[in-house]
Scaffold this motif. Structure first.
Motif, mmCIF file in Angstrom:
data_model
loop_
_atom_site.group_PDB
_atom_site.id
_atom_site.type_symbol
_atom_site.label_atom_id
_atom_site.label_comp_id
_atom_site.label_asym_id
_atom_site.label_seq_id
_atom_site.Cartn_x
_atom_site.Cartn_y
_atom_site.Cartn_z
ATOM 1 N N TYR C 60 0.824 -1.208 0.000
ATOM 2 C CA TYR C 60 0.000 0.000 0.000
ATOM 3 C C TYR C 60 0.864 1.267 0.000
ATOM 4 O O TYR C 60 0.622 2.202 -0.751
ATOM 5 N N ARG C 61 1.823 1.297 0.911
ATOM 6 C CA ARG C 61 2.640 2.504 1.073
ATOM 7 C C ARG C 61 4.109 2.190 0.795
ATOM 8 O O ARG C 61 5.007 2.637 1.510
ATOM 9 N N ALA C 62 4.359 1.455 -0.271
ATOM 10 C CA ALA C 62 5.736 1.066 -0.577
ATOM 11 C C ALA C 62 6.615 2.278 -0.874
ATOM 12 O O ALA C 62 7.812 2.277 -0.586
ATOM 13 N N TYR C 63 6.017 3.321 -1.420
ATOM 14 C CA TYR C 63 6.771 4.536 -1.764
ATOM 15 C C TYR C 63 7.451 5.114 -0.523
ATOM 16 O O TYR C 63 8.624 5.488 -0.557
ATOM 17 N N ASP C 64 6.725 5.170 0.586
ATOM 18 C CA ASP C 64 7.312 5.649 1.849
ATOM 19 C C ASP C 64 8.524 4.807 2.239
ATOM 20 O O ASP C 64 9.550 5.335 2.671
ATOM 21 N N THR C 65 8.375 3.499 2.077
ATOM 22 C CA THR C 65 9.437 2.602 2.520
ATOM 23 C C THR C 65 10.675 2.770 1.653
ATOM 24 O O THR C 65 11.805 2.746 2.144
ATOM 25 N N LEU C 66 10.461 2.979 0.352
ATOM 26 C CA LEU C 66 11.591 3.252 -0.536
ATOM 27 C C LEU C 66 12.351 4.489 -0.064
ATOM 28 O O LEU C 66 13.587 4.501 0.032
ATOM 29 N N LEU C 67 11.604 5.535 0.266
ATOM 30 C CA LEU C 67 12.264 6.775 0.691
ATOM 31 C C LEU C 67 12.925 6.626 2.048
ATOM 32 O O LEU C 67 13.942 7.254 2.334
ATOM 33 N N GLU C 68 12.330 5.766 2.872
ATOM 34 C CA GLU C 68 12.929 5.501 4.182
ATOM 35 C C GLU C 68 14.307 4.874 4.007
ATOM 36 O O GLU C 68 15.258 5.228 4.710
ATOM 37 N N LEU C 69 14.425 3.971 3.022
ATOM 38 C CA LEU C 69 15.745 3.400 2.740
ATOM 39 C C LEU C 69 16.688 4.490 2.249
ATOM 40 O O LEU C 69 17.889 4.477 2.552
ATOM 41 N N ALA C 70 16.146 5.443 1.502
ATOM 42 C CA ALA C 70 16.987 6.544 1.033
ATOM 43 C C ALA C 70 17.454 7.406 2.205
ATOM 44 O O ALA C 70 18.589 7.889 2.221
ATOM 45 N N VAL C 71 16.591 7.589 3.211
ATOM 46 C CA VAL C 71 16.986 8.361 4.395
ATOM 47 C C VAL C 71 18.151 7.670 5.104
ATOM 48 O O VAL C 71 19.151 8.295 5.474
ATOM 49 N N LEU C 72 18.027 6.356 5.248
ATOM 50 C CA LEU C 72 19.083 5.586 5.904
ATOM 51 C C LEU C 72 20.396 5.743 5.136
ATOM 52 O O LEU C 72 21.467 5.962 5.729
ATOM 53 N N LEU C 73 20.298 5.695 3.807
ATOM 54 C CA LEU C 73 21.489 5.841 2.978
ATOM 55 C C LEU C 73 22.076 7.244 3.122
ATOM 56 O O LEU C 73 23.300 7.410 3.223
ATOM 57 N N ALA C 74 21.207 8.242 3.141
ATOM 58 C CA ALA C 74 21.694 9.624 3.246
ATOM 59 C C ALA C 74 22.477 9.810 4.541
ATOM 60 O O ALA C 74 23.530 10.462 4.557
ATOM 61 N N ALA C 75 21.968 9.214 5.631
ATOM 62 C CA ALA C 75 22.688 9.339 6.902
ATOM 63 C C ALA C 75 24.063 8.704 6.789
ATOM 64 O O ALA C 75 25.067 9.279 7.228
ATOM 65 N N LEU C 76 24.133 7.527 6.152
ATOM 66 C CA LEU C 76 25.427 6.858 6.035
ATOM 67 C C LEU C 76 26.374 7.673 5.156
ATOM 68 O O LEU C 76 27.561 7.815 5.462
ATOM 69 N N LEU C 77 25.847 8.229 4.059
ATOM 70 C CA LEU C 77 26.699 9.042 3.187
ATOM 71 C C LEU C 77 27.230 10.250 3.952
ATOM 72 O O LEU C 77 28.391 10.643 3.787
ATOM 73 N N GLY C 78 26.379 10.820 4.800
ATOM 74 C CA GLY C 78 26.827 11.930 5.625
ATOM 75 C C GLY C 78 27.946 11.498 6.560
ATOM 76 O O GLY C 78 28.940 12.200 6.728
ATOM 77 N N ILE C 79 27.799 10.323 7.151
ATOM 78 C CA ILE C 79 28.832 9.821 8.069
ATOM 79 C C ILE C 79 30.136 9.592 7.309
ATOM 80 O O ILE C 79 31.212 9.971 7.765
ATOM 81 N N TRP C 80 30.024 9.004 6.120
ATOM 82 C CA TRP C 80 31.222 8.740 5.327
ATOM 83 C C TRP C 80 31.922 10.025 4.924
ATOM 84 O O TRP C 80 33.142 10.071 4.811
ATOM 85 N N SER C 81 31.134 11.080 4.691
ATOM 86 C CA SER C 81 31.754 12.326 4.229
ATOM 87 C C SER C 81 32.585 12.973 5.325
ATOM 88 O O SER C 81 33.357 13.890 5.060
ATOM 89 N N LEU C 82 32.430 12.511 6.563
ATOM 90 C CA LEU C 82 33.128 13.162 7.670
ATOM 91 C C LEU C 82 34.508 12.589 7.927
ATOM 92 O O LEU C 82 35.209 13.051 8.822
ATOM 93 N N GLY C 83 34.903 11.592 7.163
ATOM 94 C CA GLY C 83 36.260 11.088 7.333
ATOM 95 C C GLY C 83 36.300 9.603 7.602
ATOM 96 O O GLY C 83 35.259 8.944 7.679
#
Lengths: 151, 481, 233, 93
Positions: C60-83
């Motif tokens: 029903y709300r798969a779109y939300d879940t897709l974006l939730e995975l993107a949020v998780l990825l964005a946080a990790l990319l942010g962490i990686w960018s810090l060194g």
């Protein structure tokens, strides 16, 4: 109705408590915990309104929303903590650099300031690096204060 | 055809994933994805232009089970602005980060941010908006800290916490609405919502959460350090685009969802906060020592103008006068998007060239970087609201509306804000000229100077001389003469 | 002074809480609207899964879940960018190491089980992914600096796997005329299982990488500030 | 029976609120994080009572588990720094 209100009300109390702690406390870890408690409160409201007594099945939609919210919250927590760690590093290396430049200026005149020329992020000669520069990764000239005397 | 509404979200998302997986090629992947994203956004705008409002529900379940996407004139206008501004930022960033280790961090986060931005403009579901706002906030904070400078990290840490608080407050409002009305779809809620105390509480929660995210005075404290310390392309994106996302949401919720509750009293409160933002932001911009800090405070002030429209909109009955005001508000938001992006990109070039951005020591920059100084002057004139910029029309309609509704007290605010803006823009320009000889080249680095120039030019000419299309796409008649 | 401010804020927030409690009470006192529970369970059979929460999350709300995975990825990319990552922990003693040798495979097995039962019972990709993440945390705590993660190139592909498969399936369905994330009749079950499996791996790897706390590949971090010193346990 | 259930609910919720209060009021970082993890696990328990087993599992594993593990590492660093710095650690904690 009464169980929903009882549990939902507890969620609201948790939200207010987290908000209070966020505003009152200075330390970052306490602020982060406060945000997470406030978030837990909001999620709790969703779970409470999904509950429809012990006979009817609960509403799955708020449950799914909360699951999404939990993952978002843990992502944000991880990013906040990483930023915090990096900030501590930057502060410590800044404090180190300060101490060193003080001792350096005691023995000799201050080094000349860097000339204002256009620089690209790749431009970095190894001889310019001081130990303080080596600590944070990905340093580019722009990340250093141009007025910082070094090199 | 409405199925295509997903593309402006999907294309940058896929691009961001690919740029993550292929770090060595991230600049190439990023540039191509930026082009494709921009085209998809403009394509949706064109579809709305030709066929009117579009709407679809993902998953084939229909509302209220599925998540709706919709594009009306307001979405399309902001989508078009974001597509153009973000494309210019991408081209600039390609040159700005060229050869830098930061490039591989910039591109994936930037594409995810863009995806979330488009997602906010197209979403028709309150919870989906929450997820989008979080994606926007997290990627924006990560990008803002990319320089690794202590100030940047501290500022973005605060930005992140503030953003989280804003989203949570918004989410609590959504919880109340779902409890009362049993749906998350904006269209359905609009039909069911009445002037009840519950709806009023939800409105207060959601709007205050979003006001925190859009940095409405006095909740703006986090914005100037975060925007001033980011890398130039990121500053441009934060000021021009990211704060617009939450503003857009306030405008949409206020005028559509909460129309039965959002009365003149609440709107006047927003207007007063806007007036505070105009005066305080402009004053601090005038006092700022650094060019990028000036631009950041100017954003606080420009956000303030947008909120001055709310009490006027609330006191006018539906009709041409109200439509004009609404369109003028949107026009000002669009103009600020172009102008502030152009300003920040140009400021970044000045910072690179001079090695700093202290305004008092900018002497001679104008001669060495004529195109960039011209960009600053053009963007500055749009920020002041000089004719023929889009914000001139916006302010003119605003002042006319204040006269017509008898709310004359917004007039001195607007005039004073304009004078202060003129003073801070002139202060920058007066410092930029020195006694150095003028070089022969107008443009010295085409890939970074031209995007800034085009953005600044668009804010003045495109949106000023040709404001008609904005009225047309919002579904109103001709622009006021 | 500071105490007074805290007290004042406390009073203000207590008032806010009272207002919200009253609003919640008034909301619940309304005629309970239809909400989505009945609708969601009425069409549960068409979703390809029988756990209603999984149905909402992945259909029903798969779109939300897709974006939730993107949020998780964005946080990790942010962490990686810090060194780069800080150095890990000291290698654990033999007794703990033997325990870890047991716990980690068990956690991975339990994760696989949770993923499988998620279709019809409590569980699913996120819970399973969290178990994988926990296995990674335990590995790092026991002295494995990379927490069992592969090198940088593979890690990058793994963290985009979840959102990637999700988005490609969605886009493929759009291209073949069904609409974004609109599963064709009868195919929902295995498409959801495919997406969930990819998501589980990605969530596990992303959470572990977030715990490691820095860019992979470059080995252990610089050790200049004392921040990254080996912490004794 | 309903009164007994109500009593049970009240005890559950009172414990939850007390845990949250203790977490928020604890100045020592490691203790605060430990209490936060306990709070998260208790929250999961309450959600299981509200017939949300999926979400209870997720909160225990992701919210309390992963979130707590992340915070614990930070709290340990803060505590180390405090010990190393002697008295002046609280100004940047």
């Amino acid at each position: 109705m009464s169980a929903q209100f009882l549990y939902g009300g507890a969620g609201i109390l948790l939200f207010a408590l987290g908000l209070w702690s966020l505003l009152v406390h200075e330390a970052l870890l306490r602020k982060l915990i406060a945000i997470n408690i406030a978030g837990g409160g909001v999620f709790h409201v969703f779970i409470a309104i999904a509950y429809r007594g012990d006979t009817a099945p609960p509403d799955p939609v708020p449950h799914a929303l909360v699951l999404t919210g939990i993952v978002v919250a843990v992502s944000a927590t991880a990013l906040v903590l990483a930023l915090h760690r990096r900030l501590e590093q930057a502060e410590e290396s800044a404090a180190d650099a300060e101490g060193r430049s003080e001792s350096a200026s005691a023995s000799s005149a201050a080094p000349p300031p860097r000339t204002p020329t256009e620089r690209t992020p790749t431009e970095r000669t190894p001889t310019e690096l001081t130990p303080a520069d080596l600590t944070p990764a990905d340093l580019t000239p722009e990340t250093l204060h141009p007025e910082t005397p070094h090199g | 055809m409405a199925d295509l509404l997903i593309l402006p979200v999907l294309v940058p998302l896929l691009g961001g994933l690919l740029a993550t997986a292929l770090p060595v090629r991230s600049a190439l992947v990023g540039t191509l994805a930026a082009l494709a994203t921009s085209l998809s956004g403009l394509g949706i705008t064109l579809l709305v232009w030709l066929h009117g409002d579009l709407g679809t529900v993902l998953g084939g379940w229909g509302v209220p089970l599925g998540i709706g996407l919709s594009a009306d004139g307001l979405s399309a206008a902001l989508l078009a602005m974001a597509s153009l501004v973000a494309l210019a930022i991408s081209i600039y960033a390609g040159s700005y980060f060229a050869g830098s280790a930061q490039a591989r961090h910039f591109w994936p986060l930037w594409l995810l941010l863009w995806s979330a931005l488009n997602g906010v403009f197209l979403a028709a579901d309150l919870f989906n908006l929450y997820v989008m706002l979080e994606l926007l906030g997290l990627s924006a904070a990560a990008l803002g800290a990319l320089t690794g400078k202590r100030e940047a990290i501290a500022a973005n840490l605060r930005y992140l916490l503030v953003g989280l608080l804003g989203s949570l407050t918004y989410l609590l409002g959504v919880a109340l609405l779902y409890t009362a009305y049993g749906t998350l779809d904006i269209g359905l809620l609009g039909e069911r919502l009445g002037p009840t105390p519950i709806a009023a509480t939800a409105l207060a929660l959601m709007v205050s959460g979003l006001a925190l995210k859009t940095a409405l005075f006095p909740l703006h404290f986090w914005l100037p350090p975060a925007h001033a310390n980011a890398p130039a392309p990121v500053s441009a994106a934060l000021s021009a685009l990211v704060v617009k996302a939450s503003f857009y949401l306030i405008l949409r919720l206020w005028t559509e969802l909460f129309a039965p509750i959002a009365d003149i009293g609440a709107a006047t409160l927003l207007g007063l906060l806007g007036a505070g933002a105009v005066l305080w932001g402009s004053w601090r911009a005038l006092r700022a020592q650094r060019l990028k800090l000036l631009a950041a405070y100017s954003t606080v002030a420009q956000i303030g103008y947008l909120f001055l429209f709310f009490p006027l909109l609330a006191s006018l009955p539906p009709g041409t006068a109200r439509d004009d005001l609404f369109a003028a508000c949107v026009l000002m938001a669009l103009t600020h998007g172009f102008a502030k992006a152009g300003f920040f990109l140009a400021a970044g070039l000045v910072q690179r060239k001079a090695g700093h951005d202290r305004i008092s020591e900018l002497g001679g920059v104008a001669q060495r970087m004529p195109a960039t100084t011209f960009s600053i002057a053009l963007a500055g004139s749009a920020l002041v609201g000089l004719p023929p910029s889009g914000s001139f029309i916006g302010k003119w309609v605003l002042m006319r509306g204040a006269f017509e509704t008898g709310q004359w007290w917004w007039l001195p605010v607007t005039v004073l804000g304009t004078l202060l803006a003129a003073a801070y823009v002139f202060r920058v320009l007066s410092r930029a000229f020195g006694l150095e000889p003028t070089p022969l080249q107008f443009v010295t680095n085409a890939r970074s100077e031209i995007p800034a120039l085009l953005l600044a030019f668009a804010s003045v000419a495109l949106l000023g001389l040709a404001a008609g299309p904005v009225w047309a796409i919002l579904g109103f008649g001709a622009a006021p003469a | 002074m500071k105490r007074d401010l805290a007290l004042l804020l406390g009073i203000l927030l207590a008032l806010l809480a009272a207002l919200l409690l009253w609003a919640l009470h008034a909301t619940l006192a309304l005629e309970p609207g239809p909400r989505l529970a009945e609708l969601a369970s009425a069409r549960l059979e068409e979703t390809g899964v029988s756990n209603p929460v999984t149905a909402v999350l992945l259909n029903y709300r798969a779109y939300d879940t897709l974006l939730e995975l993107a949020v998780l990825l964005a946080a990790l990319l942010g962490i990686w960018s810090l060194g780069p990552a800080p150095a890990g922990y000291q290698r654990s003693g033999p007794a703990l190491a033997a325990l870890v040798d047991w716990i980690v495979p068990l956690a991975i097995l339990a994760g696989g089980y949770l993923l499988w039962v998620g279709g019809h019972a409590p569980g699913g990709a996120f819970q399973a992914g969290a178990l994988l993440g926990a296995a990674g945390v335990i590995l790092r705590l026991s002295g494995e600096p990379s927490a069992g993660l592969p090198g940088e190139p593979a890690q990058r592909w793994l963290v985009v796997l979840g959102a990637g498969v999700f988005a490609v399936v969605g886009g493929g369905l759009l291209a073949s005329g069904f609409g974004f994330l609109t599963y064709p009749p009868g195919q929902a079950k295995w498409l959801i299982l495919l997406i969930e499996s990819a998501a589980t791996v990605a969530i596990g790897v992303t959470l572990t990488a977030a715990y490691v706390g820095g860019r992979p590949g470059s080995g252990t971090a610089h050790n200049g500030t004392g921040q990254s010193r080996t912490v004794q346990r | 029976m309903p009164t007994l259930l109500l009593l049970f609910d009240l005890v559950l919720l009172a414990t939850l609120i007390v845990l949250a209060l203790a977490t928020v009021l604890s100045p020592e970082p490691r203790r605060a994080v430990m209490l936060f993890i306990a709070f998260g696990l208790w929250l999961a328990l309450v959600w299981a009572r509200l017939r949300a087993p999926d979400i209870a599992l997720a909160e225990a594993a992701i919210g309390a588990g992963m979130g707590g593990a992340l915070m614990l590492a930070a709290a340990r660093r803060a505590a180390h720094r405090d010990e190393a710095a002697g008295g002046d650690g609280d100004k940047r904690a």
